[in-house]
Design a protein around this motif. Structure first.
Motif, mmCIF file in Angstrom:
data_model
loop_
_atom_site.group_PDB
_atom_site.id
_atom_site.type_symbol
_atom_site.label_atom_id
_atom_site.label_comp_id
_atom_site.label_asym_id
_atom_site.label_seq_id
_atom_site.Cartn_x
_atom_site.Cartn_y
_atom_site.Cartn_z
ATOM 1 N N ALA A 232 16.787 2.406 -3.180
ATOM 2 C CA ALA A 232 15.965 3.335 -3.964
ATOM 3 C C ALA A 232 15.618 4.596 -3.186
ATOM 4 C CB ALA A 232 14.688 2.637 -4.428
ATOM 5 N N GLY A 233 16.065 4.719 -1.937
ATOM 6 C CA GLY A 233 15.845 5.937 -1.167
ATOM 7 C C GLY A 233 14.665 5.898 -0.222
ATOM 8 N N PHE A 234 14.168 4.693 0.120
ATOM 9 C CA PHE A 234 13.011 4.585 0.998
ATOM 10 C C PHE A 234 13.453 4.199 2.414
ATOM 11 C CE2 PHE A 234 11.280 3.802 -3.233
ATOM 12 C CZ PHE A 234 10.151 4.616 -3.221
ATOM 13 N N ASP A 235 12.803 4.804 3.368
ATOM 14 C CA ASP A 235 13.000 4.471 4.776
ATOM 15 C C ASP A 235 11.758 3.700 5.221
ATOM 16 O OD1 ASP A 235 13.704 4.280 7.414
ATOM 17 O OD2 ASP A 235 13.180 6.356 7.904
ATOM 18 N N VAL A 236 11.860 2.376 5.266
ATOM 19 C CA VAL A 236 10.698 1.524 5.482
ATOM 20 C C VAL A 236 10.511 1.248 6.963
ATOM 21 C CG1 VAL A 236 9.528 -0.606 4.830
ATOM 22 C CG2 VAL A 236 11.173 0.447 3.257
ATOM 23 N N ASN A 237 9.290 1.469 7.420
ATOM 24 C CA ASN A 237 8.895 1.112 8.780
ATOM 25 C C ASN A 237 8.122 -0.203 8.693
ATOM 26 O OD1 ASN A 237 8.053 0.920 11.401
ATOM 27 N ND2 ASN A 237 6.804 2.784 11.389
ATOM 28 N N TRP A 238 8.787 -1.290 9.054
ATOM 29 C CA TRP A 238 8.171 -2.620 8.962
ATOM 30 C C TRP A 238 7.370 -2.884 10.238
ATOM 31 C CZ3 TRP A 238 8.702 -4.980 4.308
ATOM 32 C CH2 TRP A 238 9.760 -4.559 3.494
ATOM 33 N N ARG A 239 6.087 -3.193 10.075
ATOM 34 C CA ARG A 239 5.212 -3.447 11.220
ATOM 35 C C ARG A 239 4.513 -4.800 11.041
ATOM 36 N NH1 ARG A 239 1.990 2.353 11.651
ATOM 37 N NH2 ARG A 239 3.816 3.695 12.016
ATOM 38 N N PRO A 240 5.183 -5.888 11.366
ATOM 39 C CA PRO A 240 4.576 -7.217 11.196
ATOM 40 C C PRO A 240 3.606 -7.552 12.321
ATOM 41 C CG PRO A 240 6.821 -7.432 12.005
ATOM 42 C CD PRO A 240 6.591 -5.971 11.812
ATOM 43 N N GLY A 241 2.444 -6.913 12.315
ATOM 44 C CA GLY A 241 1.427 -7.212 13.327
ATOM 45 C C GLY A 241 0.823 -8.581 13.085
ATOM 46 N N ALA A 258 4.466 -7.749 -5.182
ATOM 47 C CA ALA A 258 4.002 -6.829 -6.227
ATOM 48 C C ALA A 258 3.676 -5.455 -5.655
ATOM 49 C CB ALA A 258 2.781 -7.414 -6.937
ATOM 50 N N LEU A 259 3.075 -5.401 -4.466
ATOM 51 C CA LEU A 259 2.780 -4.106 -3.854
ATOM 52 C C LEU A 259 4.054 -3.354 -3.486
ATOM 53 C CD1 LEU A 259 -0.311 -4.595 -1.487
ATOM 54 C CD2 LEU A 259 -0.206 -3.527 -3.738
ATOM 55 N N LEU A 260 5.029 -4.065 -2.952
ATOM 56 C CA LEU A 260 6.290 -3.408 -2.598
ATOM 57 C C LEU A 260 7.050 -2.967 -3.841
ATOM 58 C CD1 LEU A 260 7.384 -5.778 0.307
ATOM 59 C CD2 LEU A 260 6.651 -3.386 0.501
ATOM 60 N N GLU A 261 7.013 -3.782 -4.887
ATOM 61 C CA GLU A 261 7.671 -3.400 -6.136
ATOM 62 C C GLU A 261 6.975 -2.188 -6.749
ATOM 63 O OE1 GLU A 261 10.492 -3.734 -9.253
ATOM 64 O OE2 GLU A 261 10.394 -4.509 -7.199
ATOM 65 N N ASN A 262 5.654 -2.128 -6.612
ATOM 66 C CA ASN A 262 4.913 -0.961 -7.093
ATOM 67 C C ASN A 262 5.351 0.298 -6.351
ATOM 68 O OD1 ASN A 262 2.396 0.262 -8.508
ATOM 69 N ND2 ASN A 262 2.041 0.716 -6.351
ATOM 70 N N ALA A 263 5.538 0.188 -5.026
ATOM 71 C CA ALA A 263 6.009 1.338 -4.253
ATOM 72 C C ALA A 263 7.420 1.737 -4.668
ATOM 73 C CB ALA A 263 5.967 1.010 -2.758
ATOM 74 N N ARG A 264 8.274 0.761 -4.911
ATOM 75 C CA ARG A 264 9.659 1.068 -5.304
ATOM 76 C C ARG A 264 9.706 1.806 -6.638
ATOM 77 N NH1 ARG A 264 13.864 -0.801 -8.290
ATOM 78 N NH2 ARG A 264 12.547 -2.370 -9.298
ATOM 79 N N PRO A 269 10.502 8.680 -3.106
ATOM 80 C CA PRO A 269 11.447 8.189 -2.090
ATOM 81 C C PRO A 269 11.271 8.933 -0.767
ATOM 82 C CG PRO A 269 12.551 8.451 -4.196
ATOM 83 C CD PRO A 269 11.181 9.039 -4.364
ATOM 84 N N GLY A 270 11.303 8.184 0.314
ATOM 85 C CA GLY A 270 11.084 8.749 1.641
ATOM 86 C C GLY A 270 10.511 7.683 2.544
ATOM 87 N N PRO A 271 9.850 8.074 3.603
ATOM 88 C CA PRO A 271 9.306 7.086 4.537
ATOM 89 C C PRO A 271 8.092 6.359 3.970
ATOM 90 C CG PRO A 271 8.694 9.309 5.215
ATOM 91 C CD PRO A 271 9.649 9.458 4.071
ATOM 92 N N ILE A 272 8.038 5.062 4.175
ATOM 93 C CA ILE A 272 6.861 4.265 3.840
ATOM 94 C C ILE A 272 6.638 3.272 4.973
ATOM 95 C CG2 ILE A 272 7.153 4.486 1.344
ATOM 96 C CD1 ILE A 272 8.145 1.637 1.272
ATOM 97 N N ILE A 273 5.425 2.792 5.068
ATOM 98 C CA ILE A 273 5.046 1.830 6.102
ATOM 99 C C ILE A 273 4.585 0.552 5.426
ATOM 100 C CG2 ILE A 273 3.457 1.348 8.007
ATOM 101 C CD1 ILE A 273 3.283 4.352 8.488
ATOM 102 N N ILE A 288 1.887 1.949 2.882
ATOM 103 C CA ILE A 288 1.530 3.369 2.924
ATOM 104 C C ILE A 288 2.754 4.184 2.506
ATOM 105 C CG2 ILE A 288 0.628 5.239 4.361
ATOM 106 C CD1 ILE A 288 -0.393 3.102 6.302
ATOM 107 N N ASP A 289 2.612 4.957 1.424
ATOM 108 C CA ASP A 289 3.745 5.754 0.952
ATOM 109 C C ASP A 289 3.489 7.236 1.175
ATOM 110 O OD1 ASP A 289 2.260 6.868 -1.260
ATOM 111 O OD2 ASP A 289 2.545 4.994 -2.346
#
Length: 362
Positions: A232-241, A258-264, A269-273, A288-289
């Protein structure tokens, strides 16, 4: 019992007037008897010693009658004033209750400044109840219409495709089968979302509480949703703290999804955390989008069922309601915040597991 129920009851106004009259006459009678006793004990002996006598004359009886009439007049005036301040609001409540019982949920009680405090409180409580009933009725009508709208699209597609197969317009191949299964999945997801929200609102959402590693769920979502988000064009920064919550793992994972699907569906489209982190007494999952953001007046309502940021927004309008329902069922909360660059922060805050230290050490 029926005959007793049908017997007309005396009005409150009449009872107030009657009791006030009885109080006035009783006070007058007590005064007369009291003065008679006092005269008999102290005045009459002195008159007898002087050769006099104490007897009632016509003027005395006239005076008693006049005093009695004055007392009754004062009692009637007081009863009228008191009954107006009591009976009028109570009658207004009764009338409004009958209108609501007949289906008019817009009925309200009007209270003036002269009403007694307790009666005015009763009227205000009644209006609060009526407002709540009207809101619930409007919500139910809106919910029914929204459910019908969301069910109509996949059902219509399914019916059209299956009718086409029956008429020979479409061939039942792998592509069509995949499309039909997609519509069935949409229906299943919608029904499950409705079930979760309904159970949560009725207090029957059952949770299997145990320590849950949110960082493991983030990694799981990275494997599950990562490809779809990249597509979908997102560059995801995964931070599993490292963060441990006390809750139901599958339900929490459902809220994450559900939160990730909401962001999609809605984010630019772009960077998200996507991160998990322990903050004080909370274990937090956060997305964070980069935009387009949510208007400030909608942030507190964005988690309501069938609430959309814009009429053109995709989705069923239930995803964030599911997030809120799951978070609150765990004793946590779901929040929507803004970023300085115009993006949005969607987060779930859950009670941190009491065994965090032990789990982290192992």
């Amino acid at each position: 019992a029926v005959a007793q129920a049908m017997t007309p009851r005396p009005s409150l106004k009449r009872k107030v007037a009657l009791y006030m009259a009885l109080v006035a006459l009783g006070g007058l009678a007590i005064s007369v008897v009291g003065w008679t006793v006092l005269y008999g004990l102290f005045v009459e002996p002195e008159l007898n010693a002087k050769g006099g006598a104490w007897t009632f004359h016509a003027i005395d009886y006239v005076g008693l009658v006049v005093f009695a009439l004055c007392c009754l007049a004062l009692a009637a005036g007081a009863a009228r004033s008191l009954s107006r301040r009591i009976v009028a609001p109570v009658s207004s409540v009764a009338l409004a209750a009958r209108r609501i019982a007949s289906g008019d949920l817009a009925a309200r009680v009007s209270v003036d400044d002269k009403s007694l405090g307790e009666v005015a409180g009763l009227a205000e409580d009644f209006n609060t109840m009526a407002n709540r009933l009207q809101t619930l009725d409007q919500d139910a009508a809106f919910w029914n219409a929204a459910i019908a709208h969301e069910l109509r699209t996949p059902v219509t597609v399914l019916r059209g495709r299956l009718q086409g197969v029956k008429d020979g317009v479409f061939k039942m191949d792998e592509r069509l089968t995949t499309s039909l299964l997609g519509q069935v999945d949409t229906l299943a997801r919608l029904v499950e979302d409705l079930r979760i929200v309904s159970l949560a609102e009725s207090g029957y959402l059952i949770l299997q509480a145990r320590p849950v590693a949110l960082h493991d769920l983030v990694r799981e979502q990275q494997a599950m949703m990562g490809p779809a988000l990249r597509e979908a064009g997102f560059d995801v920064n995964w931070r599993p703290g490292q963060a441990w919550a006390l809750g139901d793992g599958p339900r929490i994972n459902q809220a994450f999804l559900a939160l990730l699907e909401n962001a999609r569906l809605h984010a630019t489209p772009g960077p998200i955390i996507c991160e998990s982190v322990a903050e004080g007494d909370d274990a937090v999952f956060r997305v964070i989008d980069s935009g387009p953001g949510v208007a400030e007046d909608l942030r507190t309502q964005i988690f309501d069922r069938f609430r959309r940021a814009t009429p053109e927004s995709q989705g069923s309008g239930l995803g964030l309601a599911v997030v809120k329902a799951i978070a609150e069922a765990h004793g946590g909360q779901a929040r929507c915040l803004s970023t300085p660059d115009g993006g949005s922060i969607f987060e779930i805050r859950l009670p941190i597991s009491i065994s965090t230290t032990v789990q982290a050490a192992t």
